[in-house]
Scaffold this motif. Sequence first.
Motif, PDB file in Angstrom:
ATOM      1  N   VAL A  12      -4.152  -6.770  -9.216  1.00  0.00           N
ATOM      2  CA  VAL A  12      -2.407  -7.127  -8.809  1.00  0.00           C
ATOM      3  C   VAL A  12      -2.048  -8.487  -9.211  1.00  0.00           C
ATOM      4  O   VAL A  12      -2.482  -9.426  -9.699  1.00  0.00           O
ATOM      5  CB  VAL A  12      -2.662  -7.275  -6.760  1.00  0.00           C
ATOM      6  N   CYS A  17       3.799  -9.782  -6.616  1.00  0.00           N
ATOM      7  CA  CYS A  17       3.647  -9.517  -5.455  1.00  0.00           C
ATOM      8  C   CYS A  17       4.199 -10.193  -4.313  1.00  0.00           C
ATOM      9  O   CYS A  17       4.274 -11.550  -4.039  1.00  0.00           O
ATOM     10  CB  CYS A  17       1.951  -9.595  -4.256  1.00  0.00           C
ATOM     11  N   VAL A  18       5.021  -9.533  -3.074  1.00  0.00           N
ATOM     12  CA  VAL A  18       5.477  -9.714  -2.301  1.00  0.00           C
ATOM     13  C   VAL A  18       5.304  -9.286  -0.736  1.00  0.00           C
ATOM     14  O   VAL A  18       5.598  -9.839   0.576  1.00  0.00           O
ATOM     15  CB  VAL A  18       7.362  -9.465  -2.723  1.00  0.00           C
ATOM     16  N   CYS A  20       4.478  -6.823   0.893  1.00  0.00           N
ATOM     17  CA  CYS A  20       4.931  -6.083   2.130  1.00  0.00           C
ATOM     18  C   CYS A  20       3.713  -5.062   2.630  1.00  0.00           C
ATOM     19  O   CYS A  20       3.983  -4.818   4.035  1.00  0.00           O
ATOM     20  CB  CYS A  20       5.847  -5.297   0.789  1.00  0.00           C
ATOM     21  N   SER A  22       2.614  -1.946   1.478  1.00  0.00           N
ATOM     22  CA  SER A  22       2.727  -0.354   1.390  1.00  0.00           C
ATOM     23  C   SER A  22       1.659  -0.122   0.510  1.00  0.00           C
ATOM     24  O   SER A  22       1.154   1.006   1.246  1.00  0.00           O
ATOM     25  CB  SER A  22       4.172  -0.535   0.166  1.00  0.00           C
ATOM     26  N   ILE A  34      -4.004  -8.326   3.123  1.00  0.00           N
ATOM     27  CA  ILE A  34      -3.230  -9.464   2.539  1.00  0.00           C
ATOM     28  C   ILE A  34      -3.503 -11.054   3.340  1.00  0.00           C
ATOM     29  O   ILE A  34      -2.784 -10.794   3.917  1.00  0.00           O
ATOM     30  CB  ILE A  34      -1.702  -8.894   2.870  1.00  0.00           C
ATOM     31  N   CYS A  57       3.288   0.698  -4.252  1.00  0.00           N
ATOM     32  CA  CYS A  57       3.832  -0.214  -4.597  1.00  0.00           C
ATOM     33  C   CYS A  57       4.932  -0.607  -4.952  1.00  0.00           C
ATOM     34  O   CYS A  57       5.571  -0.619  -5.998  1.00  0.00           O
ATOM     35  CB  CYS A  57       2.879  -1.315  -5.636  1.00  0.00           C
ATOM     36  N   VAL A  61       4.097  -3.969  -9.345  1.00  0.00           N
ATOM     37  CA  VAL A  61       2.288  -5.034  -9.774  1.00  0.00           C
ATOM     38  C   VAL A  61       0.913  -4.479  -9.038  1.00  0.00           C
ATOM     39  O   VAL A  61       0.324  -5.519  -9.675  1.00  0.00           O
ATOM     40  CB  VAL A  61       2.879  -6.450  -8.862  1.00  0.00           C
TER      41      VAL A  61
HETATM   42  S1  SF4 Z   1       2.468  -2.677  -2.487  1.00  0.00           S
HETATM   43 FE1  SF4 Z   1       2.257  -4.759  -3.834  1.00  0.00          FE
HETATM   44  S2  SF4 Z   1       4.152  -5.617  -3.780  1.00  0.00           S
HETATM   45 FE2  SF4 Z   1       3.791  -4.897  -1.806  1.00  0.00          FE
HETATM   46  S3  SF4 Z   1       1.315  -6.214  -0.888  1.00  0.00           S
HETATM   47 FE3  SF4 Z   1       1.500  -4.630  -2.186  1.00  0.00          FE
HETATM   48  S4  SF4 Z   1       0.938  -4.997  -4.663  1.00  0.00           S
HETATM   49 FE4  SF4 Z   1       1.777  -6.834  -2.755  1.00  0.00          FE
END
Ligand code: SF4
Lengths: 76, 195
Positions: A12, A17-18, A20, A22, A34, A57, A61
Motif C-alpha cells: 500500500v 491511502c484514504v 476507506c 474497500s 486499518i 481500491c 494505491v
Molecule cells: S481501498 Fe485503497 S484507499 Fe481504501 S483503505 Fe484500502 S488501500 Fe487505502
Amino acid sequence: MTLQKNKRYAVVDETHCVACGSCMKECPKGAITIPCGITAKIDTEKCVGCGLCAKACPASVIHIEILKRGEEDGNK
Amino acid sequence: MGTNKKKNWYDYLWLASLLYLILGFFNILFAWLGLLCFLIPLGISAVKGNKTYCNHYCGRGQLLDLLGNKLKLSRKKDIPALIRSRGFRYGFLTFFLIMFGNMLFTTYLVFSDAGSLKQAVQLLWTFKLPWHFAYHGTIAADWVAQFAFGFYSVMLTSTVLGIITMVLYKPRSWCVYCPMGTMTQQICKLKDKSS
Ligand code: SF4
Ligand code: SF4
Ligand code: SF4
C-alpha cells in the motif's frame, strides 16, 4: 523462512491511502487491517497476492510486488 | 463487498441510504435523519480513533459498491491522480464546509425571519429543483423545513457526484474525496499523534 515459489504480495502507498476499507472488504485472507483509521496495513504473512484489494481500491494505491525465491529475509 | 464472506447486519445499511433518498421525495423533514451520517462517523473517529464507520457501517459506500460491482455500472478505471491528491481532497473538504456553513446561515435567516422558506432542493450548489411536493407545511417551524431542504441538497448533491465518479472510475471513488472520509481520517491522525 524460505519460500518454495516466488511470493506475491500487496503493498500500500500509505501516504495516499484514504483508509476507506474497500480493500479490507475484498481480501479473502483477512490480511488487511486499518489500525487507528490512518492507512491500510497488509499482513504479508497472510497475503497471497491475489490482487483483489488492488482492484477494489478506489484510490488505486495498492500494487502487487513479487519477491523472488531466495531474496527474502536475507537468509541466503 | 467480498462475495466469499458471511454477511453481517451492517452489510445491509445501504438499504438505509437508499431509503433516505427516497423518503426525501415524500417528506423533506426526513432529511434531518441525515445528520446521523455526520455525527456517527465523527463521533466514532473522535472517541475511538478509528474509521469503523467507513470500514463497516457506511451505507453510501456500500450502495456505490453495489451499483458499481453488482450492477456493473462502473468502468473501474483508475481515478485521476489529481482527485486523490491531498490538495484536492482538502480543497473539496473546505469547499464543502463553506457550502455547509452557507446552508446553516440560510437556515438562520429563516429562523430569524430575515429570509423566507424556499421549497427547493439545490443540486450541485447550482441548480434549483422545485421540491414543494415533499413539503406539507404546518407540522414544523419554517427554519426546520429550511434546514431539511438544505441538508437534503447536500446529500443529493454528494450522491450525484458519487454516482458520476462511480461510473467513470472505481465503484467507491467517492470515498477518495468524501468530506466525511477525509475529516474522519484527519481526526484519527490527530488523535494518534496526540496519544
Ligand atoms: S481501498 Fe485503497 S484507499 Fe481504501 S483503505 Fe484500502 S488501500 Fe487505502
Ligand atoms: S493481494 Fe489478495 S490476499 Fe493479499 S491483501 Fe490483497 S486481497 Fe488480501
Ligand atoms: S469515505 Fe465517505 S462514503 Fe466512503 S465509506 Fe467513508 S463516509 Fe462513507
